[in-house]
Design a protein around this motif. Structure first.
Motif, PDB file in Angstrom:
ATOM      1  N   MET A 165       5.956  -0.809  60.359  1.00  0.00           N
ATOM      2  CA  MET A 165       7.317  -1.235  60.267  1.00  0.00           C
ATOM      3  C   MET A 165       7.853  -1.474  61.671  1.00  0.00           C
ATOM      4  N   LEU A 166       8.487  -2.591  61.854  1.00  0.00           N
ATOM      5  CA  LEU A 166       9.025  -2.944  63.160  1.00  0.00           C
ATOM      6  C   LEU A 166      10.441  -2.417  63.300  1.00  0.00           C
ATOM      7  N   VAL A 167      10.727  -1.851  64.454  1.00  0.00           N
ATOM      8  CA  VAL A 167      12.067  -1.358  64.760  1.00  0.00           C
ATOM      9  C   VAL A 167      12.777  -2.428  65.574  1.00  0.00           C
ATOM     10  N   PRO A 168      13.945  -2.875  65.120  1.00  0.00           N
ATOM     11  CA  PRO A 168      14.624  -3.913  65.888  1.00  0.00           C
ATOM     12  C   PRO A 168      15.053  -3.391  67.252  1.00  0.00           C
ATOM     13  N   THR A 169      14.942  -4.201  68.231  1.00  0.00           N
ATOM     14  CA  THR A 169      15.343  -3.819  69.582  1.00  0.00           C
ATOM     15  C   THR A 169      16.712  -4.390  69.866  1.00  0.00           C
ATOM     16  N   PRO A 170      17.537  -3.637  70.597  1.00  0.00           N
ATOM     17  CA  PRO A 170      18.870  -4.132  70.905  1.00  0.00           C
ATOM     18  C   PRO A 170      18.795  -5.352  71.830  1.00  0.00           C
ATOM     19  N   PRO A 171      19.775  -6.212  71.757  1.00  0.00           N
ATOM     20  CA  PRO A 171      19.766  -7.377  72.639  1.00  0.00           C
ATOM     21  C   PRO A 171      19.828  -6.955  74.097  1.00  0.00           C
ATOM     22  N   ARG A 172      19.287  -7.806  74.960  1.00  0.00           N
ATOM     23  CA  ARG A 172      19.275  -7.493  76.393  1.00  0.00           C
ATOM     24  C   ARG A 172      20.698  -7.356  76.917  1.00  0.00           C
ATOM     25  N   GLY A 173      20.830  -6.371  77.819  1.00  0.00           N
ATOM     26  CA  GLY A 173      22.126  -6.172  78.431  1.00  0.00           C
ATOM     27  C   GLY A 173      22.985  -5.158  77.690  1.00  0.00           C
ATOM     28  N   LYS A 174      22.705  -4.893  76.442  1.00  0.00           N
ATOM     29  CA  LYS A 174      23.465  -3.897  75.683  1.00  0.00           C
ATOM     30  C   LYS A 174      22.540  -2.728  75.397  1.00  0.00           C
ATOM     31  N   THR A 175      23.011  -1.528  75.673  1.00  0.00           N
ATOM     32  CA  THR A 175      22.218  -0.340  75.368  1.00  0.00           C
ATOM     33  C   THR A 175      22.863   0.372  74.193  1.00  0.00           C
ATOM     34  N   GLN A 176      22.034   0.944  73.355  1.00  0.00           N
ATOM     35  CA  GLN A 176      22.529   1.676  72.193  1.00  0.00           C
ATOM     36  C   GLN A 176      22.825   3.111  72.633  1.00  0.00           C
ATOM     37  N   GLN A 177      24.040   3.608  72.333  1.00  0.00           N
ATOM     38  CA  GLN A 177      24.427   4.944  72.749  1.00  0.00           C
ATOM     39  C   GLN A 177      24.236   5.921  71.598  1.00  0.00           C
ATOM     40  N   HIS A 178      23.772   7.115  71.960  1.00  0.00           N
ATOM     41  CA  HIS A 178      23.586   8.188  70.985  1.00  0.00           C
ATOM     42  C   HIS A 178      24.436   9.377  71.416  1.00  0.00           C
ATOM     43  N   GLY A 179      24.985  10.135  70.470  1.00  0.00           N
ATOM     44  CA  GLY A 179      25.742  11.330  70.804  1.00  0.00           C
ATOM     45  C   GLY A 179      27.224  11.149  70.583  1.00  0.00           C
ATOM     46  N   PHE A 180      28.004  12.064  71.187  1.00  0.00           N
ATOM     47  CA  PHE A 180      29.441  12.092  71.009  1.00  0.00           C
ATOM     48  C   PHE A 180      30.133  11.731  72.304  1.00  0.00           C
ATOM     49  N   THR A 181      31.321  11.215  72.156  1.00  0.00           N
ATOM     50  CA  THR A 181      32.144  11.006  73.347  1.00  0.00           C
ATOM     51  C   THR A 181      32.814  12.330  73.676  1.00  0.00           C
ATOM     52  N   LEU A 182      33.378  12.406  74.854  1.00  0.00           N
ATOM     53  CA  LEU A 182      34.068  13.629  75.268  1.00  0.00           C
ATOM     54  C   LEU A 182      35.227  13.929  74.325  1.00  0.00           C
ATOM     55  N   LEU A 183      35.940  12.940  73.912  1.00  0.00           N
ATOM     56  CA  LEU A 183      37.068  13.138  73.010  1.00  0.00           C
ATOM     57  C   LEU A 183      36.607  13.683  71.660  1.00  0.00           C
ATOM     58  N   GLU A 184      35.537  13.141  71.128  1.00  0.00           N
ATOM     59  CA  GLU A 184      35.004  13.626  69.850  1.00  0.00           C
ATOM     60  C   GLU A 184      34.538  15.074  69.958  1.00  0.00           C
ATOM     61  N   ALA A 185      33.901  15.423  71.060  1.00  0.00           N
ATOM     62  CA  ALA A 185      33.443  16.798  71.269  1.00  0.00           C
ATOM     63  C   ALA A 185      34.625  17.755  71.357  1.00  0.00           C
ATOM     64  N   LEU A 186      35.699  17.358  72.040  1.00  0.00           N
ATOM     65  CA  LEU A 186      36.884  18.218  72.161  1.00  0.00           C
ATOM     66  C   LEU A 186      37.564  18.418  70.815  1.00  0.00           C
ATOM     67  N   VAL A 187      37.651  17.375  70.013  1.00  0.00           N
ATOM     68  CA  VAL A 187      38.250  17.506  68.684  1.00  0.00           C
ATOM     69  C   VAL A 187      37.411  18.450  67.819  1.00  0.00           C
ATOM     70  N   ALA A 188      36.100  18.305  67.861  1.00  0.00           N
ATOM     71  CA  ALA A 188      35.216  19.189  67.090  1.00  0.00           C
ATOM     72  C   ALA A 188      35.363  20.640  67.537  1.00  0.00           C
ATOM     73  N   MET A 189      35.461  20.875  68.849  1.00  0.00           N
ATOM     74  CA  MET A 189      35.638  22.247  69.369  1.00  0.00           C
ATOM     75  C   MET A 189      36.984  22.821  68.943  1.00  0.00           C
ATOM     76  N   ALA A 190      38.028  22.003  68.932  1.00  0.00           N
ATOM     77  CA  ALA A 190      39.347  22.472  68.505  1.00  0.00           C
ATOM     78  C   ALA A 190      39.326  22.869  67.029  1.00  0.00           C
ATOM     79  N   LEU A 191      38.705  22.061  66.199  1.00  0.00           N
ATOM     80  CA  LEU A 191      38.592  22.396  64.771  1.00  0.00           C
ATOM     81  C   LEU A 191      37.780  23.670  64.562  1.00  0.00           C
TER      82      LEU A 191
END
Length: 187
Positions: A1-27
């Protein structure tokens, strides 16, 4: 099975942003804050039950040792230097000992079978007047006072800030049991 590769110049981000992490910690903080009082109440109830069961175990031990040794065995409120407390302050702990002269007091030369430490701070132990300072079993495993009369009694383990407690009840034959009870006044 072939995994599609992202277009050149754009990188795929994994994880949470700082804001999302702070909201999760507050909850998470809010949820822990809500659960903490319930957990401390549960811990206090478990502590009460544990002390009641420890006392029940000491009574069962005293009865079985009386039968095994074929002599009197007593349980008393613990005082200084592994002696019985004449004022019946059970919250200081209790002793199980071979009571060879059947007086309900641990005298020199009487074998100490078990010594239990005092109850945790804030916990109280109330007793019925019939077992104010000691409780004894004779060689047949029946409860018996120093005069030879039967003994029966109740030890109540409670906290002033709780409406639930545990009590250990011993009937006239010397059979102990533990049960929950509703605290009217913890003293």
């Amino acid at each position: 099975m072939l995994v599609p590769t992202p277009p050149r110049g754009k990188t795929q981000q994994h994880g949470f942003t700082l804001l999302e992490a702070l909201v999760a910690m507050a909850l998470l903080g809010i949820l822990v804050g809500l659960a903490a009082p319930a957990m401390s109440g549960l811990r206090a109830r478990q502590q009460l039950q544990g002390q009641g069961e420890a006392f029940l175990n000491s009574l069962v031990l005293a009865r079985s040792e009386a039968l095994r040794r074929q002599q009197g065995v007593s349980v008393c409120a613990q005082g200084l230097e592994a002696q019985c407390d004449s004022l019946g302050r059970w919250h200081q702990g209790w002793l199980v000992f071979a009571d060879t002269n059947h007086n309900g007091k641990r005298d020199w030369g009487e074998v100490l079978i078990e010594a239990r430490p005092g109850v945790p701070v804030g916990m109280q132990v109330g007793v019925s007047n019939t077992v104010k300072t000691y409780f004894s079993y004779n060689a047949e495993g029946r409860s018996a006072s120093a005069s030879g009369a039967f003994m029966a009694g109740t030890w109540r383990f409670c906290r002033p800030d709780s409406s639930a407690g545990w009590q250990v009840v011993v009937n006239a034959l010397g059979r102990p049991r533990i049960e929950a009870y509703t605290v009217q006044l913890c003293a």
